[in-house]
Design a protein around this motif. Sequence first.
Motif, short mmCIF file in Angstrom:
data_model
loop_
_atom_site.label_atom_id
_atom_site.label_comp_id
_atom_site.label_asym_id
_atom_site.label_seq_id
_atom_site.Cartn_x
_atom_site.Cartn_y
_atom_site.Cartn_z
N TYR A 1 0.83 -1.21 0.00
CA TYR A 1 0.00 0.00 0.00
C TYR A 1 0.86 1.26 0.00
O TYR A 1 0.36 2.36 0.25
N GLY A 2 2.17 1.07 -0.25
CA GLY A 2 3.08 2.20 -0.31
C GLY A 2 3.35 2.84 1.04
O GLY A 2 3.67 4.03 1.12
N ARG A 3 3.28 2.03 2.09
CA ARG A 3 3.44 2.57 3.44
C ARG A 3 4.68 1.99 4.12
O ARG A 3 5.10 0.87 3.82
N GLU A 4 5.25 2.78 5.04
CA GLU A 4 6.42 2.36 5.81
C GLU A 4 5.97 1.71 7.12
O GLU A 4 4.87 2.01 7.62
N PRO A 5 6.81 0.85 7.72
CA PRO A 5 6.42 0.16 8.95
C PRO A 5 5.99 1.08 10.07
O PRO A 5 5.07 0.76 10.83
N ASP A 6 6.62 2.24 10.22
CA ASP A 6 6.29 3.14 11.32
C ASP A 6 4.97 3.88 11.12
O ASP A 6 4.51 4.59 12.03
N GLU A 7 4.35 3.73 9.95
CA GLU A 7 3.09 4.44 9.68
C GLU A 7 1.89 3.74 10.29
O GLU A 7 0.78 4.29 10.26
N LEU A 8 2.08 2.54 10.85
CA LEU A 8 1.00 1.83 11.53
C LEU A 8 1.52 1.34 12.88
O LEU A 8 2.48 0.57 12.93
N LYS A 9 0.92 1.80 13.96
CA LYS A 9 1.33 1.40 15.29
C LYS A 9 0.49 0.21 15.76
O LYS A 9 -0.75 0.25 15.66
N ILE A 10 1.14 -0.82 16.27
CA ILE A 10 0.45 -2.01 16.76
C ILE A 10 0.40 -1.95 18.28
O ILE A 10 1.45 -1.96 18.94
N MET A 11 -0.82 -1.87 18.83
CA MET A 11 -1.00 -1.67 20.27
C MET A 11 -2.02 -2.66 20.82
O MET A 11 -3.22 -2.42 20.78
N PRO A 12 -1.56 -3.81 21.31
CA PRO A 12 -2.50 -4.76 21.90
C PRO A 12 -3.14 -4.24 23.17
O PRO A 12 -2.52 -3.49 23.94
N GLY A 13 -4.39 -4.65 23.39
CA GLY A 13 -5.06 -4.35 24.65
C GLY A 13 -4.62 -5.36 25.70
O GLY A 13 -4.67 -6.57 25.47
N VAL A 14 -4.16 -4.87 26.86
CA VAL A 14 -3.62 -5.76 27.89
C VAL A 14 -4.12 -5.35 29.26
O VAL A 14 -4.43 -4.18 29.53
N GLY A 15 -4.20 -6.34 30.15
CA GLY A 15 -4.46 -6.08 31.55
C GLY A 15 -3.15 -6.01 32.32
O GLY A 15 -2.08 -6.32 31.78
N PHE A 16 -3.24 -5.64 33.57
CA PHE A 16 -2.06 -5.61 34.43
C PHE A 16 -2.49 -5.73 35.88
O PHE A 16 -3.59 -5.32 36.26
N VAL A 17 -1.64 -6.34 36.66
CA VAL A 17 -1.85 -6.44 38.10
C VAL A 17 -0.51 -6.19 38.77
O VAL A 17 0.49 -6.84 38.43
N LEU A 18 -0.47 -5.25 39.72
CA LEU A 18 0.76 -4.89 40.40
C LEU A 18 0.73 -5.36 41.86
O LEU A 18 -0.32 -5.41 42.49
N GLY A 19 1.89 -5.71 42.37
CA GLY A 19 2.06 -6.06 43.78
C GLY A 19 3.42 -5.64 44.24
O GLY A 19 4.30 -5.32 43.43
N ASP A 20 3.62 -5.64 45.55
CA ASP A 20 4.94 -5.28 46.07
C ASP A 20 6.00 -6.27 45.59
O ASP A 20 7.18 -5.91 45.41
N THR A 21 5.59 -7.53 45.40
CA THR A 21 6.48 -8.56 44.88
C THR A 21 5.76 -9.27 43.74
O THR A 21 4.53 -9.17 43.60
N ASP A 22 6.50 -10.02 42.94
CA ASP A 22 5.88 -10.79 41.87
C ASP A 22 4.89 -11.81 42.43
O ASP A 22 3.81 -12.02 41.86
N ALA A 23 5.26 -12.44 43.54
CA ALA A 23 4.38 -13.45 44.13
C ALA A 23 3.08 -12.84 44.60
O ALA A 23 2.00 -13.40 44.41
N GLU A 24 3.17 -11.67 45.22
CA GLU A 24 1.95 -10.99 45.68
C GLU A 24 1.07 -10.61 44.49
O GLU A 24 -0.16 -10.75 44.54
N ALA A 25 1.69 -10.15 43.41
CA ALA A 25 0.92 -9.77 42.22
C ALA A 25 0.22 -10.97 41.62
O ALA A 25 -0.94 -10.88 41.19
N ARG A 26 0.90 -12.11 41.57
CA ARG A 26 0.26 -13.32 41.02
C ARG A 26 -0.94 -13.74 41.87
O ARG A 26 -1.97 -14.17 41.35
#
Length: 433
Positions: free
Chosen positions: A246-271
């Motif tokens: 389509y005559g376009r460069e790679p940076d002309e389309l941004k790929i942004m997946p929808g994601v969740g996140f969970v934070l904790g003081d430690t990785d174990a707490e977050a899980r």
Amino acid sequence: MTTAPKQLHLAAHFPGVNSTTVWADPRSRSQIDFSSFEHLARTAERGLFDFFFLAEGLRLREHNGLIHDLDVVGRPESLTVLNALAAVTDRLGLAATVNATFNEPFELARRLATLDHLSAGRAGWNVVTSSDAFTGENFRRGGYLDRAERYTRAAEFVATARELWDSWTPDGTPRTFAHHGEHFSIEGEFTLPRPPQGHPVVIQAGDSPECCEFAASAADVIFTRHGTLEAGRAFYADVKGRLAKYGREPDELKIMPGVGFVLGDTDAEAREKAAEIRLQQVSPQNAMLALEQVWGRDLSSYDPDGPLPETDPVPDSELVQGRVRHGDPLAVATRWRALSREKGFSIRQTVIEATTRQSFIGSPRTVAAELAEFVAAGAADGFVLVPHLTPGGLDDFVDEVVPLLQERGVFRAAYTGSTLRSHLGLAEPVWKG
């Protein structure tokens, strides 16, 4: 010579649908009051996000003939909300999901141009289509378009909107326009000067081949989902590889997946927190809804803590209305049964495992490192964050993760431009007069 790390983009999705939000949490507030939208938008702008993202619902969902009240019942019109948010934010992009099947180019192009003018160049449009007659009943035209035709209409819709935005010269001179195509035949005069961005940013949501091709041909951002680094890299390479024709460069389309996140003081707490949140998101009632959506039959006699049904799904079922049945129901049921047998899962456990999307779980430092890794490895250009609380679910991320991304040198320390295109690193489209 040291190469600067690749910068990542961030957007905020206002939660509320598809069992994402934990409405039982006492911190959850209204999905209609303006204060909820304002809180999340101000938080996103404080975190220097590219844009704030609103979904759309054109009909209340039904389950077995009744309104499905485990999800959001009542959603304001997105562009109206964003016009109000333009008055309480200064730099944050404002993107609305608006349906190309049940709108018309002149009217929608005008509404989007209005938002772009009122916000000084911060408007975005997430183009979606609809294929179900259930939604179509709310509209005069009614009915629906088959899958191929709805993308044909959407492509012509976007092209027509861009013709309308370009019908005024950059110096502010109005000109007549005329478009005659397969789906639209219109001519006249557009009522607004060319938007500050030239064209509002166009976003496409989806993972299907049709979605990817449409995004490669017409979109500035694709909002997607994928579950692993490897899957993300494969999707990224596929979509970026479609641009050249389509005559376009790679940076002309941004790929942004929808994601969740969970934070904790430690990785174990977050899980541990993440497991508790999934149990709240997939309640026994929501587990049965997900099961009935796949099987297309009333399964109210089954126990969510018991085994999956041995009966096969009903094709073309209308038991659940307003939700898309993803993939072939029999194939989905086969995968779920195999998962249940392999791990000894109940219905609810199977639904939790099978429907969990990409989430970043860990301490703020772990989450920041993983986000940066995905972008550096070519699995994404950034992320649309989907918090599980309305509207305060983004607060901890902005306070705890954003500074670590800035410390790594992968995220801006200040806005350097004022438009959504500038945040995304996208050039203003050339005027085609």
